[in-house]
Design a protein around this motif. Structure first.
Motif, short mmCIF file in Angstrom:
data_model
loop_
_atom_site.label_atom_id
_atom_site.label_comp_id
_atom_site.label_asym_id
_atom_site.label_seq_id
_atom_site.Cartn_x
_atom_site.Cartn_y
_atom_site.Cartn_z
N ILE A 169 0.88 -1.19 0.05
CA ILE A 169 0.05 -0.17 0.01
C ILE A 169 0.90 1.31 0.25
O ILE A 169 1.64 1.42 0.93
N THR A 170 0.79 2.05 -1.09
CA THR A 170 1.57 3.03 -1.13
C THR A 170 1.03 4.56 -0.76
O THR A 170 1.81 5.53 -0.49
N ALA A 171 -0.21 4.38 -0.56
CA ALA A 171 -1.05 5.76 -0.24
C ALA A 171 -2.28 5.27 0.28
O ALA A 171 -2.95 4.21 -0.01
N TYR A 172 -2.63 5.97 1.46
CA TYR A 172 -3.80 5.60 1.99
C TYR A 172 -4.23 6.90 3.06
O TYR A 172 -3.65 7.69 3.45
N ARG A 173 -5.70 7.04 2.85
CA ARG A 173 -6.20 8.14 3.69
C ARG A 173 -7.79 7.75 4.19
O ARG A 173 -8.23 7.26 3.10
N ASP A 189 -12.84 6.77 1.91
CA ASP A 189 -11.45 6.05 2.30
C ASP A 189 -11.03 5.98 0.64
O ASP A 189 -11.40 5.67 -0.13
N TYR A 190 -9.55 6.10 0.85
CA TYR A 190 -8.80 5.60 -0.31
C TYR A 190 -7.38 4.96 0.02
O TYR A 190 -6.76 5.03 1.17
N ALA A 191 -7.01 4.11 -1.07
CA ALA A 191 -5.88 3.50 -1.10
C ALA A 191 -5.30 3.20 -2.30
O ALA A 191 -6.15 3.09 -3.34
N PHE A 229 -7.96 2.73 -5.36
CA PHE A 229 -9.28 2.07 -4.78
C PHE A 229 -10.00 3.24 -3.92
O PHE A 229 -9.47 3.46 -2.68
N LEU A 230 -10.90 3.71 -4.47
CA LEU A 230 -11.74 4.79 -3.73
C LEU A 230 -13.08 4.44 -3.34
O LEU A 230 -13.66 4.06 -4.16
N LEU A 290 -20.52 3.43 -3.06
CA LEU A 290 -19.90 3.84 -4.29
C LEU A 290 -18.44 3.35 -4.28
O LEU A 290 -17.92 3.59 -3.20
N PHE A 291 -17.88 2.78 -5.26
CA PHE A 291 -16.45 2.30 -5.30
C PHE A 291 -16.18 2.84 -6.65
O PHE A 291 -16.63 2.66 -7.72
N VAL A 292 -15.01 3.57 -6.68
CA VAL A 292 -14.14 4.09 -8.11
C VAL A 292 -13.06 2.99 -7.91
O VAL A 292 -12.12 3.46 -7.09
#
Length: 756
Positions: free
Chosen positions: A485-489, A495-497, A517-518, A524-526
């Motif tokens: 996992i290089t980014a996460y918030r 939530d975003y990863a 992955f948002l 909803l998922f993008v």
């Protein structure tokens, strides 16, 4: 501590009513420990508890809650359901030698199970010198016959009974392996947030219980507080609770990784080898309110199988009697954030809420597990995601254990190895079609992947291709991760990863692969994927699984040359429905219409198909499926796979999907409106669902990232790990998180904004 010719232990082990160990070491054979430590004095008990700790432990018995546990223990004794460890503990707590005699009758011969070793140690002060010597001899023979099993705890139990000359070198060697290296290994997997090199079904037996018991025994026997320096135990409650699916009706963990049955008691808690007892000490040490809820509501608090009737409260009972602090309040999960990162495993667990009707997702990109060792029986599932709403909408499919194959009456070739562990069985990406093998000494196959999947074992030449230094040993280095996992918030709204799985694939197949992955709560998922194949001729396939046949909003035709294969044109959206009636819309925006091939494969004799071979099922498998009225279980017997691939690809391949979860019962939602967006070096989508409008653009060149406009507020997507809950500061629970000593250990285990 460094490995030396002799081990010098001087750090004090601090627990309630423990004595302060002297700082001058004394030599005992090849071992040096403080001269007034229990091991040096030859005292028993000295492992699970010490003689010095016993008065404080006995004083706890007056507390009403501990009295309840004591009553449960006595009831188990009366119906002959108490095991040797519980009986030995009762002896130490009460001084009643009748418990000791009952315990000795059940002790039998030595075992590498720590519960046996602790029981012997608790009973040793009732044995004669010759009896202890005889037991020590049996322990030594057992150690010699089982050198691959954990040995240090057994050596500590046998020490001081006439065999020290032989035991000394064993302790010297096993200290380095079972204390120094093993604790560092476990700590790396947990990183203060929780995690494990095992699936949940194996975690208690092979990751937590034995390791914790060994560290506890060494700390008590010698005074060196190795357990206090470790942190792999601290986040056990969070590791389990965040992976639970809604538990009011059925108790289960999310089916990810190698877990034979997510309903099994050993998957729901670290039950194997008394792990449930040890977490009682951890809960007390960390003042963990979530842990207190977990042990009161889950551990020993659900109906047992008929053959275990009467044992409802046995599990964890020893730990409750000895360590648990009743003053710690139970803080239920509903009081904690709904999202959590487990960095080494690469699990981001997200949910809309903590109710039975929650939408739950897990995104996975991390280090491959190590069940059965290097390149062993572990899922090749980086960039995989799971979505659940009263049942799986995007499941993990295939068998992960031979028991699953037996239940479904499958036959060779193995479903586990040729399908269940392969990337194609997951909601991930495959690159290429041909089988790939990694071979070792004498040309032996060390690992293989089917249909363009990931590989568990790396060739040394790959490290150069990746710009990395090869490890010195055959086994991968501690710093190497197949995925990360290089980014996460995280925030209450979304939530975003971002996961990078480049090192999961052979460099001959993949030069770079990432997934963003948002999750836009609650439904909803993008998902945006960038794949740069090493050869433009390699077929890049986006895979998504469903237990039931997906419905398409365009034209569907069978492939003329492939039974069980269907081509889909003239539309852009699949609708997946689960067995509970919940649904999920899956809309493809990239590749664009006119430049994509959309295919489904599945149904009887095609549910586990890889390049024309359906691995595992027999006629008996499908007869069982019919008797179960089409319920193919969590393995997905009779299930389907969606495959999306570009019609033409030149260089980097992009996939962009919007997924929307629809509630059970057919409740209609406003139409899902999506508009593709493009900008220089970016691609994305505008989404309108009801009165919500969201815009997201993802970078198509350079570093992963992008922008998000949510509820009129614009921000950049995270480009690093932000492992904190600062964006939750308006949540009414937030002030409790930062002020409560019983919540802080879970929410901020190393303080706010600190990520190791």
């Amino acid at each position: 501590m460094e490995s030396r010719q002799s081990i010098i232990v001087a750090a004090p082990f601090t627990v309630a009513a423990s004595c302060l160990w002297a700082q001058e070491p004394v030599r005992i054979g090849q071992l040096e420990v403080p001269d007034d430590s229990p091991l040096a004095r030859g005292e028993h008990p000295r492992l699970m508890i010490t003689r010095a700790q016993r008065p404080a432990i006995r004083a706890r018995l007056a507390h009403p809650e501990i009295q309840t546990y004591l009553k449960q223990a006595r009831e188990l004794v009366e119906i002959d359901k108490a095991d040797a460890l519980l009986l030995a503990t009762m002896y130490q707590l009460t001084g009643n030698t009748e418990y000791a005699e009952l315990a000795k009758s059940k002790l039998e011969g030595p075992s590498w199970d720590p519960a046996w070793t602790f029981a012997f140690d608790l009973l040793a002060d009732t044995m004669s010198t010759s009896e202890c010597r005889k037991m020590a001899s049996q322990i030594l023979e057992h150690i010699k016959a089982n050198r691959w099993r954990p040995r240090l705890l057994l050596c500590l139990a046998a020490w001081g009974h006439g065999l020290d000359e032989e035991l000394g070198p064993l302790i010297q060697a096993t200290y380095e392996e079972e204390i120094v290296r093993r604790i560092a290994y476990n700590d790396r997997w947990t990183q203060g947030r929780g995690g494990s090199s095992m699936g949940h079904g194996y975690h208690g037996e092979h990751f937590f219980s034995a390791e914790y018991a060994t560290a506890l025994g060494w700390s008590n026997a010698t005074g060196e507080d190795v357990l206090g320096r470790a942190d792999f135990d601290d986040q056990q409650p969070a590791w389990y609770v965040y992976h639970y699916l809604p538990w009011e009706t059925v108790r289960q963990v999310i089916r990810v990784g190698v877990t034979m049955s997510p309903f099994h008691v050993q998957a729901l808690t670290p039950r194997k080898h008394q792990g449930e007892s040890y977490v009682m000490r951890t809960i007390t040490d960390t003042r963990n309110g979530l842990g207190q809820w977990w042990q009161r509501e889950f551990i020993g608090n659900w109906p047992q199988p008929r053959w275990r009737a009467g044992q409802e409260h046995m599990y964890g009972l020893v730990g409750r009697l000895v360590w648990l602090d009743p003053a710690i309040p139970s803080v239920p999960p509903q009081q904690f954030p709904e999202t959590r990162l487990f960095p080494e495993n690469g699990h981001v667990v997200m949910r809309s809420d903590w109710t039975e009707d929650a939408t739950i997702a897990l995104f996975r990109c991390g280090r491959f597990g190590e069940i059965d060792g290097y390149g062993g029986r572990n899922n090749l599932d980086n960039l995989h995601f799971i979505i659940f709403r009263r049942g799986y909408l995007a499941p993990d499919t295939g068998c992960v254990h031979s028991v699953n194959e037996k239940v479904w009456q499958m036959a060779a070739p193995s479903n586990v190895h040729n399908y269940g562990k392969q990337t194609i069985a997951h909601n991930a990406i495959t690159v290429g079609r041909r089988r790939y093998e990694v071979r070792g000494h004498n040309n032996r196959v060390l690992a293989y992947s089917l249909r363009g999947g990931q590989v568990a074992v790396q060739k040394r030449a790959w490290y150069k291709a990746w710009g990395l230094t090869p490890p010195k040993a055959v086994k991968v280095s501690a710093s190497f991760k197949e995925g990360e996992i290089t980014a996460y918030r995280t925030s209450p709204a979304c939530d975003y990863a971002c996961g990078d799985a480049t090192h999961s694939y052979p460099p001959e197949r993949v030069r770079r692969i990432t997934r963003q992955f948002l999750y836009l709560k609650p439904d909803l998922f993008v998902i945006f994927d960038r794949v740069l194949p090493s050869d433009p001729g390699l077929e890049v396939i986006w895979n998504l699984h469903a237990y039931q046949r997906p419905a398409w909003n365009g034209k569907t035709e069978p492939e003329a040359t492939q039974e069980g294969h269907f081509l889909h044109t003239g539309g852009d959206t699949f609708t997946i429905t689960n067995r509970a009636g919940a649904a999920m819309e899956v809309r493809t925006l990239l590749p664009e219409a006119g430049n994509r091939i959309v295919r489904t494969i599945g149904g009887v004799w095609h549910d586990f198909e890889v390049d024309g071979v359906n691995y595992g099922p027999t006629a008996a498998t499908y007869e069982l499926l019919e008797r179960r009225k089409g319920d193919g279980g969590l393995e997905g017997v009779g299930g389907w796979r969606i495959e999306i691939t570009p019609g033409k690809a030149n260089g980097e391949v992009y996939f962009l999907h919007v997924l929307r979860v629809v509630e059970p019962g057919g409740g209609r939602k406003a139409p899902l409106e999506t508009t593709p967006l493009t900008a220089r070096g970016r691609a994305g989508v505008r989404i309108r669902s009801g009165d919500r409008e969201t815009e997201v653009l993802f970078n198509t060149v350079g570093q992963t990232g992008g922008t998000l406009v949510l509820n009129g507020h614009a921000e950049n997507l995270a480009t690093r790990i932000e492992d904190h809950y600062d964006r939750w500061s308006d949540d009414p629970r937030y002030q409790q998180w930062i002020s409560s000593q019983f919540m802080g250990p879970v929410v901020f285990p190393y303080g706010r904004k600190s990520h190791r």
